[in-house]
Design a protein around this motif. Structure first.
Motif, PDB file in Angstrom:
ATOM      1  N   LEU A  32      -1.526   4.860   7.844  1.00  0.00           N
ATOM      2  CA  LEU A  32      -0.065   4.762   7.750  1.00  0.00           C
ATOM      3  C   LEU A  32       0.345   3.352   7.330  1.00  0.00           C
ATOM      4  O   LEU A  32       1.217   3.179   6.467  1.00  0.00           O
ATOM      5  CB  LEU A  32       0.567   5.130   9.093  1.00  0.00           C
ATOM      6  CG  LEU A  32       2.086   5.029   9.200  1.00  0.00           C
ATOM      7  CD1 LEU A  32       2.791   5.824   8.093  1.00  0.00           C
ATOM      8  CD2 LEU A  32       2.556   5.501  10.569  1.00  0.00           C
ATOM      9  N   GLU A  33      -0.277   2.359   7.911  1.00  0.00           N
ATOM     10  CA  GLU A  33       0.018   0.976   7.511  1.00  0.00           C
ATOM     11  C   GLU A  33      -0.349   0.755   6.043  1.00  0.00           C
ATOM     12  O   GLU A  33       0.410   0.121   5.286  1.00  0.00           O
ATOM     13  CB  GLU A  33      -0.756   0.003   8.403  1.00  0.00           C
ATOM     14  CG  GLU A  33      -0.526  -1.464   8.048  1.00  0.00           C
ATOM     15  CD  GLU A  33      -1.369  -2.401   8.885  1.00  0.00           C
ATOM     16  OE1 GLU A  33      -0.865  -3.477   9.262  1.00  0.00           O
ATOM     17  OE2 GLU A  33      -2.547  -2.066   9.159  1.00  0.00           O
ATOM     18  N   ARG A  34      -1.489   1.262   5.637  1.00  0.00           N
ATOM     19  CA  ARG A  34      -1.953   1.082   4.251  1.00  0.00           C
ATOM     20  C   ARG A  34      -0.960   1.695   3.267  1.00  0.00           C
ATOM     21  O   ARG A  34      -0.616   1.073   2.239  1.00  0.00           O
ATOM     22  CB  ARG A  34      -3.334   1.716   4.097  1.00  0.00           C
ATOM     23  CG  ARG A  34      -3.938   1.554   2.724  1.00  0.00           C
ATOM     24  CD  ARG A  34      -5.419   1.911   2.706  1.00  0.00           C
ATOM     25  NE  ARG A  34      -5.659   3.277   3.165  1.00  0.00           N
ATOM     26  CZ  ARG A  34      -6.427   3.578   4.226  1.00  0.00           C
ATOM     27  NH1 ARG A  34      -6.988   2.623   4.940  1.00  0.00           N
ATOM     28  NH2 ARG A  34      -6.613   4.842   4.555  1.00  0.00           N
ATOM     29  N   ARG A  35      -0.473   2.880   3.570  1.00  0.00           N
ATOM     30  CA  ARG A  35       0.490   3.515   2.660  1.00  0.00           C
ATOM     31  C   ARG A  35       1.783   2.708   2.588  1.00  0.00           C
ATOM     32  O   ARG A  35       2.338   2.510   1.500  1.00  0.00           O
ATOM     33  CB  ARG A  35       0.791   4.949   3.125  1.00  0.00           C
ATOM     34  CG  ARG A  35       1.830   5.648   2.258  1.00  0.00           C
ATOM     35  CD  ARG A  35       2.274   6.992   2.821  1.00  0.00           C
ATOM     36  NE  ARG A  35       3.451   7.482   2.118  1.00  0.00           N
ATOM     37  CZ  ARG A  35       4.217   8.479   2.533  1.00  0.00           C
ATOM     38  NH1 ARG A  35       3.936   9.108   3.663  1.00  0.00           N
ATOM     39  NH2 ARG A  35       5.268   8.845   1.835  1.00  0.00           N
ATOM     40  N   PHE A  36       2.279   2.233   3.733  1.00  0.00           N
ATOM     41  CA  PHE A  36       3.541   1.487   3.725  1.00  0.00           C
ATOM     42  C   PHE A  36       3.406   0.178   2.954  1.00  0.00           C
ATOM     43  O   PHE A  36       4.290  -0.182   2.159  1.00  0.00           O
ATOM     44  CB  PHE A  36       3.996   1.196   5.156  1.00  0.00           C
ATOM     45  CG  PHE A  36       5.254   0.386   5.219  1.00  0.00           C
ATOM     46  CD1 PHE A  36       6.487   0.973   5.006  1.00  0.00           C
ATOM     47  CD2 PHE A  36       5.204  -0.982   5.471  1.00  0.00           C
ATOM     48  CE1 PHE A  36       7.665   0.225   5.040  1.00  0.00           C
ATOM     49  CE2 PHE A  36       6.361  -1.748   5.509  1.00  0.00           C
ATOM     50  CZ  PHE A  36       7.596  -1.135   5.290  1.00  0.00           C
ATOM     51  N   LEU A  37       2.312  -0.538   3.146  1.00  0.00           N
ATOM     52  CA  LEU A  37       2.139  -1.819   2.450  1.00  0.00           C
ATOM     53  C   LEU A  37       1.969  -1.610   0.948  1.00  0.00           C
ATOM     54  O   LEU A  37       2.372  -2.467   0.148  1.00  0.00           O
ATOM     55  CB  LEU A  37       0.933  -2.555   3.027  1.00  0.00           C
ATOM     56  CG  LEU A  37       1.071  -3.046   4.482  1.00  0.00           C
ATOM     57  CD1 LEU A  37      -0.208  -3.716   4.943  1.00  0.00           C
ATOM     58  CD2 LEU A  37       2.259  -3.991   4.623  1.00  0.00           C
ATOM     59  N   ALA A  38       1.408  -0.478   0.549  1.00  0.00           N
ATOM     60  CA  ALA A  38       1.178  -0.219  -0.874  1.00  0.00           C
ATOM     61  C   ALA A  38       2.404   0.342  -1.571  1.00  0.00           C
ATOM     62  O   ALA A  38       2.661   0.034  -2.752  1.00  0.00           O
ATOM     63  CB  ALA A  38       0.002   0.737  -1.043  1.00  0.00           C
ATOM     64  N   THR A  39       3.218   1.149  -0.848  1.00  0.00           N
ATOM     65  CA  THR A  39       4.306   1.872  -1.512  1.00  0.00           C
ATOM     66  C   THR A  39       5.687   1.594  -0.932  1.00  0.00           C
ATOM     67  O   THR A  39       6.693   1.978  -1.542  1.00  0.00           O
ATOM     68  CB  THR A  39       4.047   3.388  -1.433  1.00  0.00           C
ATOM     69  OG1 THR A  39       4.184   3.815  -0.063  1.00  0.00           O
ATOM     70  CG2 THR A  39       2.656   3.737  -1.946  1.00  0.00           C
TER      71      THR A  39
END
Length: 648
Positions: free
Chosen positions: A39-46
């Motif tokens: 979830l963190e990875r998706r938010f930081l990327a998008t």
């Protein structure tokens, strides 16, 4: 049918802006690390998803980077409703900076809300939280100025005050298990705890939400023993196979089969800890342990009570529990806190809190950050720190007996024990006894009004909540009240007759607590003087807790009287005697029985004026002659002046 087995990124892609996310976990155990990382990875990327509401009962993480700390990014969260905040400081900083809406509710309430939401109920009714910062009259659990909506209401039912907690629906749940079959049936054979996974999954499914399960193994459908399935596949939408490093049993332990209950481990050897301030406090608190009682010990300093019980070889007389669901055995500490070994059972978290809230705990021993003149205690917010209440409110409000433990001052305190005397080598810089606590996590007046015994134990003295506030009742040998206590308090406690803390606490030798708790010394306390025909009962320092204690006194006295073969006069020493108020009627009935069958009269004495008044009041209310003398000589002299009839 579409396979439920997906990658973490595929599962996280299903979360939408504005969703409400429920996350499982307890302190360092059982949180879905792989899902939170994704979830963190998706938010930081998008930059998506945004403006989520987080719904979490216990703290989840290592207090630094793991667990819910992955969500500590501005924009990712809009609102957080949590029981404990210390384990997610990155999210806590957003709350303290007024950048999210934030609430702190009792951990047990949040766990029970999952269950009630699953059942289609609008919220949860409870007395838990009354007269604390959760009560809407005192803030309603709101953490910052930007949080304005009330989610806790004060209501009246049949003339009694209740709190009604209403939070809303759950769109996404992160749950965790050991093995999933391809249909989504989840077992938890390698997990240390079952937590609220089932209730969360039901609440989410019945809210038309998505349940995402993190597991470490995949099995074929139909291959899992049905009685081991903790979450049925009908509730699960996505299964994510986590890598081992993101599916540790706890933050401190990759996997310990004893935590999973695979086998019982041998009892560790008794190793005596040094006699420092923590052990002194734990030893004094251990004197309050109820034999055969059900007990909750908080994290930190209260854990020392379990070590003392082990050292004194009385662990077999106690059942220790943890709010995570552990019953019996030996609770773990540190990064493994919440787990245990050699347990009797592990139940769901919400069921454990049902038991606690209903009064199932005989005693709770909990930490204390601040205390004030009213006996209020703060552990949730102090010194600029947002810690959160966790399960503290549920536990402290509903246990039959509460013992708070803390050093008298903090930050730099140094003590020494020399020749059985306590010396303060360096005073702590932080005062803990304040004029008024910053936040009321435990309400002393509310506890007193409900007849709850409450003690506050430090290394140098002991307080008790009495009528009118906090009373100093014991002082350690070597401690001077005017030098070592009053100058370091922001208020003056009630001071009447002050006793001395048991000298055994300040000796390196074992305290022989088993005899103390079980009243094994009763035969030595009861002696008969045939020449004067007097039965002497030395009840000094005795604590009558339960009906079995009254029966033990009854039995030994009857044996002595039958051996005497005639009616006897009785002299009782009540110095430092204590009795559970629920036992007064049984104790009075015993007095009446012996006066009818064996005693000519009873004379009593106690050097404490407070105890004389308290016993006198209790005897008067139960139609028993109330007089209690100050000294033994007075009691014996009075006995000698009377004839063979009557009671003194």
């Amino acid at each position: 049918m579409r396979s439920k087995i997906v990658t973490a990124d595929e599962a996280i892609a299903l979360i939408r802006d504005g969703d409400t996310l429920a996350s499982t976990g307890f302190v360092g155990t059982g949180f879905a690390e792989a899902l939170l990382v994704a979830l963190e990875r998706r938010f930081l990327a998008t930059g998506a998803p945004r403006n989520l509401t987080l719904f979490a009962g216990a703290g989840q993480g290592d207090g630094h980077e793991m667990g819910l700390n992955h969500l500590g990014h501005e924009g990712l969260l809009r609102r957080v409703v949590a029981g404990h905040w210390a384990r997610m400081p990155k999210v806590g900083n957003l709350a303290l900076g007024n950048r999210i809406q934030a609430y702190n509710l009792p951990q047990g309430i949040i766990c029970q809300l999952f269950r009630d939401l699953a059942g289609g109920k609008p919220g949860t009714f409870s007395k838990v939280g009354l007269h604390t910062f959760v009560d809407p009259r005192y803030g309603g659990g709101r953490v910052n100025a930007g949080t304005t909506k009330d989610i806790v209401q004060l209501v009246e039912v049949d003339g009694e005050e209740w709190l009604f907690y209403k939070v809303g629906r759950v769109n996404v749940a992160f749950i965790r298990g050991s093995t999933a079959d391809t249909f989504g049936n989840i077992t938890m054979e390698r997990e240390a705890l079952t937590l609220s996974n089932l209730a969360m999954a039901m609440a989410t499914k019945n809210s038309n939400g998505i349940v995402i399960a993190q597991v470490e193994r995949i099995a074929e459908r139909g291959s899992l023993p049905p009685r081991q399935v903790k979450v049925p596949g009908i509730l699960v939408d996505c299964i994510v196979l986590a890598p081992p490093e993101q599916h540790r049993q706890t933050v401190a332990t990759a996997y310990n089969p004893a935590y999973a209950g695979e086998f019982r481990v041998p009892q560790a050897s008794v190793v005596s800890a040094p006699l420092d301030e923590r052990k002194i406090i734990a030893r004094r608190a251990a004197f309050e342990l109820p034999p055969n009682g059900i007990i909750n010990l908080g994290i930190g300093m209260p854990e020392g009570v379990a070590a003392v019980a082990h050292e004194e070889r009385i662990s077999h007389l106690l059942t220790l529990t943890v709010e995570s669901g552990v019953i019996g055995g030996i609770p773990s500490s540190g990064g493994d806190f919440g787990t245990g070994i050699n347990m009797d059972a592990v139940i769901d978290e919400n069921q454990q809190f049902d038991f606690y809230d209903g009064g199932g705990l005989d005693m709770a021993c909990l930490g204390m950050a601040e205390c004030d003149a009213a006996g209020n205690v703060n552990v949730s917010r102090f010194g600029g720190r947002l810690t959160g209440a966790g399960g503290f409110i549920n536990i402290s409000q509903n246990a039959r007996l509460v013992v708070f433990v803390s050093t008298f001052t903090g930050a730099g305190l140094e003590i020494a024990v020399e020749g059985g005397q306590l010396r303060i080598l360096r005073e702590g810089r932080q005062r803990k006894f304040r004029v008024q606590v910053e936040q009321v996590t435990f309400n002393g007046q509310y506890a007193y009004d409900r007849g709850k015994p409450v003690y506050y134990v430090t290394e140098r003295c002991v307080f008790r909540r009495v009528r009118g506030g906090l009373a100093l009742i014991e002082v350690a040998p070597g401690i001077d009240i005017d030098r070592d206590i009053l100058p370091h308090m922001e208020f003056r406690p009630i001071i009447g007759e002050v006793g001395v803390m048991d000298p055994r606490i300040f000796s390196a030798d074992p305290m022989n607590l088993e005899a103390e708790l079980l009243n094994l010394s009763l035969p030595e306390r009861v002696s008969y003087d045939a020449e004067r025909n007097i039965l002497f009962l030395n009840f000094e320092g005795m604590y009558v807790r339960v009906a079995e204690d009254v029966q033990a006194i009854w039995t030994i006295c009857e044996q002595r009287c039958r051996a005497a073969g005639r009616r006897v006069g009785v002299v009782i020493n009540y110095d430092r005697f204590r009795i559970n108020e629920e036992m007064y009627d049984a104790y009075a009935e015993m007095d009446r029985y012996f006066l009818e069958h064996y005693f000519t009269r009873i004379t009593r004495y106690a050097t404490s004026a407070f105890l004389r008044a308290k016993l006198g009041e209790a005897f008067t209310q139960r139609d028993i002659a109330p007089h209690v003398f100050e000294r033994r000589e007075e009691a014996q002299a009075f006995l000698a002046t009377l004839g063979q009839d009557g009671e003194g």
